[in-house]
Write a protein that holds these residues in place. Structure first.
Motif, mmCIF file in Angstrom:
data_model
loop_
_atom_site.group_PDB
_atom_site.id
_atom_site.type_symbol
_atom_site.label_atom_id
_atom_site.label_comp_id
_atom_site.label_asym_id
_atom_site.label_seq_id
_atom_site.Cartn_x
_atom_site.Cartn_y
_atom_site.Cartn_z
ATOM 1 N N GLY A 46 0.896 3.966 -3.011
ATOM 2 C CA GLY A 46 0.662 5.394 -2.854
ATOM 3 C C GLY A 46 1.693 6.219 -3.588
ATOM 4 N N TYR A 47 2.963 5.802 -3.502
ATOM 5 C CA TYR A 47 4.013 6.527 -4.216
ATOM 6 C C TYR A 47 3.791 6.438 -5.725
ATOM 7 N N PHE A 104 -6.809 3.194 -7.277
ATOM 8 C CA PHE A 104 -6.210 2.158 -6.425
ATOM 9 C C PHE A 104 -7.067 0.896 -6.446
ATOM 10 N N SER A 143 -6.350 9.292 -5.304
ATOM 11 C CA SER A 143 -5.956 8.914 -6.661
ATOM 12 C C SER A 143 -7.094 9.031 -7.655
ATOM 13 N N THR A 161 0.824 -1.214 0.000
ATOM 14 C CA THR A 161 0.000 0.000 0.000
ATOM 15 C C THR A 161 0.854 1.258 0.000
ATOM 16 N N THR A 162 1.969 1.229 0.739
ATOM 17 C CA THR A 162 2.855 2.400 0.750
ATOM 18 C C THR A 162 3.458 2.631 -0.631
ATOM 19 N N LEU A 195 -6.169 5.955 -0.302
ATOM 20 C CA LEU A 195 -5.545 5.866 -1.622
ATOM 21 C C LEU A 195 -6.580 5.962 -2.731
ATOM 22 N N GLU A 211 -6.307 2.794 4.889
ATOM 23 C CA GLU A 211 -5.322 3.113 3.862
ATOM 24 C C GLU A 211 -5.931 2.989 2.468
ATOM 25 N N THR A 212 -6.757 1.964 2.280
ATOM 26 C CA THR A 212 -7.394 1.743 0.977
ATOM 27 C C THR A 212 -8.301 2.905 0.603
#
Length: 365
Positions: free
Chosen positions: A68-69, A109, A105, A64-65, A101, A97-98
């Motif tokens: 994100g990048y 995602f 975005s 997930t990290t 993102l 987190e989902t």
């Protein structure tokens, strides 16, 4: 037009599956970022990121990290996890987190999760074997409820218990979850909830078709339409002048990389079973697309006809770090047109891309 990856496809849809990349960060994280940017430039629909801990086979500890990048480093493609290991994560944290993102975005995602394995990771993160063996369904259901669009969620289970709390931020729509499945138990769990599968690189088309047939039976028993579930399948790819050239390249590059899977450490300290690497490489070469763009396109089309999957994830790192960039360019310039009968989208650079492709395919001779 391919099936919408954010929701069920229309039953009976016969369009070619969407084509994405599957990246394990085998060659390091900076290279993975470069591959993702190259995938967007080549016209692919997305990239999916594997997650591993304490093993150099895959060097991404947080899919997930990294997603994100990559979402920030790209503007068009979808970025998914294939898969975030749910047995070592709190499902609410992963759900938050989902949603984050997904929101930042613009909906690019994609979330895929996996049970994982009985590795030392479970001890390091404190979740333990019970979460792995018995807690996956409970964690998955809590994750689903958090991503469903509900205003509040509570939990009263064996592994997760908490009072009703607000879902903040709340997703604008229910967010789908793909589930990596290699065991009958995980297939049954996903089918009972109509969750699409992520099918791995190890099985041939017949085995994948059998798995999806079992999925369909169980899904139907629970009142779901299995034809409306957009499954995805991973395929090793070796684009070259001919299959023999691809085999030579993969026989050189795959064994040292696959040998790093022997770095897995079981939580109970017992040694994991080790494959015969040479035999496994030959198995992969038999069942996956190798050779020219036309040969690989024919193989992928035949595979899709057998399995019915809506998305094919191409595993490009197997050719070795020196050849991946050329493979990605070749996928965009040669394979995608062979699959769809269309040229590259405007904004790409087919002239320079074709030059890179030719250089790369020469290298694989």
């Amino acid at each position: 037009m391919t099936a919408d990856p954010t929701g069920p496809a229309v039953a009976g849809d016969r369009d070619p599956p969407a084509v994405d990349l599957f990246l394990l960060a085998a060659h390091g994280l900076p290279a993975t970022v470069r591959y993702a940017r190259a995938a967007e430039a080549a016209g692919l629909g997305g990239v999916w990121l594997a997650e591993h801990h304490f093993i150099s086979y895959g060097q991404c500890p947080s899919a997930t990290t990294l997603a994100g990048y990559l979402l920030g480093a790209t503007s068009r493609i979808a970025v998914g996890t294939a898969a975030a290991v749910l047995s070592t994560r709190h499902p609410v944290a992963l759900a938050e987190e989902t949603i984050l993102l997904d929101a930042v975005s613009g909906g690019r995602f994609r979330l895929g999760v996996a049970r994982g394995g009985p590795w030392v990771d479970l001890a390091v993160f404190g979740t333990g074997l019970d979460r792995y063996h018995r807690g996956f369904a409970e964690a998955l259901d809590l994750l689903r409820r958090w991503l469903s669009g509900a205003a509040t969620v509570d939990a009263d289970g064996e592994f997760f218990t908490f009072q009703d709390v607000p879902v903040v931020p709340r997703p604008a729509r229910p967010i789908p979850i793909w589930t990596a499945a290699t065991s009958p138990a995980t297939v049954a769990l996903a089918a009972s909830r109509a969750l699409p599968l992520l099918l791995g690189v190890h099985d041939d088309d017949a085995a994948k078709a059998a798995m999806l047939a079992r999925y369909a039976d169980i899904a139907a028993e629970h009142g779901h339409d299995p034809a409306a579930v957009p499954h995805a399948s991973v395929h090793l790819i070796g684009l070259a002048d001919d299959p023999a050239a691809a085999r030579r390249q993969l026989r050189r590059a795959l064994p040292p990389w696959l040998a790093t899977t022997r770095e897995y450490v079981r939580i109970d300290g017992t040694p994991p079973a080790h494959r015969d690497l040479d035999a496994y490489v030959e198995h992969l070469l038999r069942i996956h697309p190798l050779g020219s763009a036309q040969e690989c396109a024919a193989h992928l089309a035949a595979s899709a006809a057998v399995t019915g999957v809506h998305r094919q994830l191409l595993m490009v790192e197997g050719v070795g770090p020196a050849a991946v960039d050329e493979q990605i360019a070749a996928i965009g310039a040669e394979l995608l047109p062979a699959l769809t009968g269309t040229r590259q989208p405007s904004g790409s650079s087919p002239g320079s891309g074709s030059a890179v492709v030719q250089g790369g395919l020469q290298r694989l001779r």
